[in-house]
Scaffold this active site. Structure first.
Site, mmCIF file in Angstrom:
data_model
loop_
_atom_site.group_PDB
_atom_site.id
_atom_site.type_symbol
_atom_site.label_atom_id
_atom_site.label_comp_id
_atom_site.label_asym_id
_atom_site.label_seq_id
_atom_site.Cartn_x
_atom_site.Cartn_y
_atom_site.Cartn_z
ATOM 1 N N HIS A 147 3.956 3.331 -82.525
ATOM 2 C CA HIS A 147 4.354 1.942 -82.282
ATOM 3 C C HIS A 147 3.273 0.976 -82.764
ATOM 4 O O HIS A 147 2.217 1.380 -83.244
ATOM 5 C CB HIS A 147 4.672 1.720 -80.795
ATOM 6 C CG HIS A 147 3.522 1.941 -79.852
ATOM 7 N ND1 HIS A 147 2.371 1.183 -79.857
ATOM 8 C CD2 HIS A 147 3.361 2.836 -78.838
ATOM 9 C CE1 HIS A 147 1.553 1.588 -78.902
ATOM 10 N NE2 HIS A 147 2.125 2.614 -78.271
ATOM 11 N N CYS A 155 -0.028 7.337 -77.202
ATOM 12 C CA CYS A 155 0.786 7.180 -78.406
ATOM 13 C C CYS A 155 -0.102 6.962 -79.627
ATOM 14 O O CYS A 155 -1.302 6.742 -79.507
ATOM 15 C CB CYS A 155 1.741 5.995 -78.249
ATOM 16 S SG CYS A 155 2.908 6.145 -76.868
#
Length: 341
Positions: A147, A155
């Protein structure tokens, strides 16, 4: 009376501004609907690729890099572009438990439902953790993404501009007919030297298993066939009688599929020269920017579009001939009369 006229003029101006603004909304596209930039389209054309052709993603933690590979007419994948990973959390090694803030390592598939156009981190796609391998080994977690926003808690975080281009490339490939694209997440480039460097790590056996898929792609430029049985990845296997492997059970009888080496000239064309990085040596393999919310690095050479607007060297002005020169040129241009004429 004058005051009333002034108020009416202000209202009229506001209405006109609103109409213009609303008309401009027709030109606006949210990030997930944007087309590829002209520069990216030019680079695709320069490399003989199309926006709709299938993609493959490779991630390297230690180097903090994400690669996009695109397939060509021969079905093999060729390097398109390498993007910097702005931040990733944890250390080298796989994600094991929910909340450990580790970024995963392994082989994952991303399909259209995993694309998230309305992510609170600008744009994102879900890696699909935990996969069959992760679940067979009791690993837990969810919503592990690539992202934007350059902030990670498990992430792979990119800058918004970088994730936008990656998202659009993935969107176009899926819209072009690719059912899902493979993401290969590695702790580092799995060269012989790097494997030797990490031979005493507790995850070395796991990394040897990942290296089978890494080597297969390096040789063939084809996505490896990945199955899971006996709690490990089985790379490029054909099961006898079409048996279905059980991730936690013993592997059924199988034969190894041959790895077709890419033509030599193709390998040279698609080779990627790894850049020297220091992330593996310091800060537990984390990019330096993750400690301060900033991204550091040496100045990068400017990137130019594949399009040109004219010759690189300007034309030299032609001097105006003098009267004497004009007379000589006129005489030289006069036709010569021969006996035949």
């Amino acid at each position: 009376m004058l005051r009333l006229g002034w108020i009416n003029a202000v209202i009229a101006a506001c209405v006109l501004t609103s109409v213009i603004a609303l008309g401009g909304c027709g030109q606006f596209s949210p990030p997930y609907l944007k087309p590829l930039s002209a520069q990216t389209q030019g680079l695709l054309a320069q490399k003989g690729m199309t926006a709709e052709s299938p993609i493959l993603v490779r991630i390297f933690k230690s180097e903090s890099e994400l690669e996009i590979w695109k397939s060509k007419d021969d079905g093999r994948f060729y390097h398109f572009k390498t993007y910097p990973i702005c931040d990733w959390s944890g250390t080298l090694g796989p994600k094991v438990n929910q909340g450990d803030r580790q970024t995963p390592e392994g082989f994952y598939l991303v399909s259209a439902p995993q694309m998230n156009p309305k992510s609170k981190y600008y744009l994102s796609f879900n890696l699909g953790f935990p996969n069959a391998y992760d679940r067979s080994n009791g690993r837990t977690g969810a919503d592990i993404m690539v992202h934007g926003d350059c902030k990670s808690a498990g992430c792979y975080a990119m800058t918004d501009g970088v994730v936008e281009e990656i998202y659009i490339l993935a969107r176009e490939a899926l819209a072009g007919g690719q059912q899902s694209f493979q993401v290969q997440a590695f702790p580092f480039r799995m060269t012989k030297a790097n494997m030797e460097k990490h031979k005493d790590d507790k995850w070395f056996g796991f990394w040897q298993n990942l290296k089978e898929g890494y080597d297969s792609f390096e040789i063939s430029h084809l996505p490896p066939k990945v199955d899971v049985c006996d709690k490990h990845y089985l790379i490029n296997a054909a099961f006898v009688g079409g048996a279905t492997p059980n991730p936690v059970g013993a592997c059924p009888a199988y034969q190894k599929l041959p790895v077709q080496r890419a033509p030599r000239e193709r390998l040279q064309e698609a080779s990627v020269k790894p850049q020297a990085r220091t992330a593996d040596a310091g800060f537990l393999g984390r990019p330096l920017g993750s400690w301060f919310g900033l991204t550091f690095g040496p100045p990068k050479a400017p990137v130019y579009s594949a399009f040109t607007l004219g010759p690189a060297t300007p034309a030299t002005p032609v001097p105006t001939p003098t009267k004497a020169v004009k007379t000589k040129q006129k005489a030289a241009a006069a036709p010569t009369v021969t006996a035949q004429q």
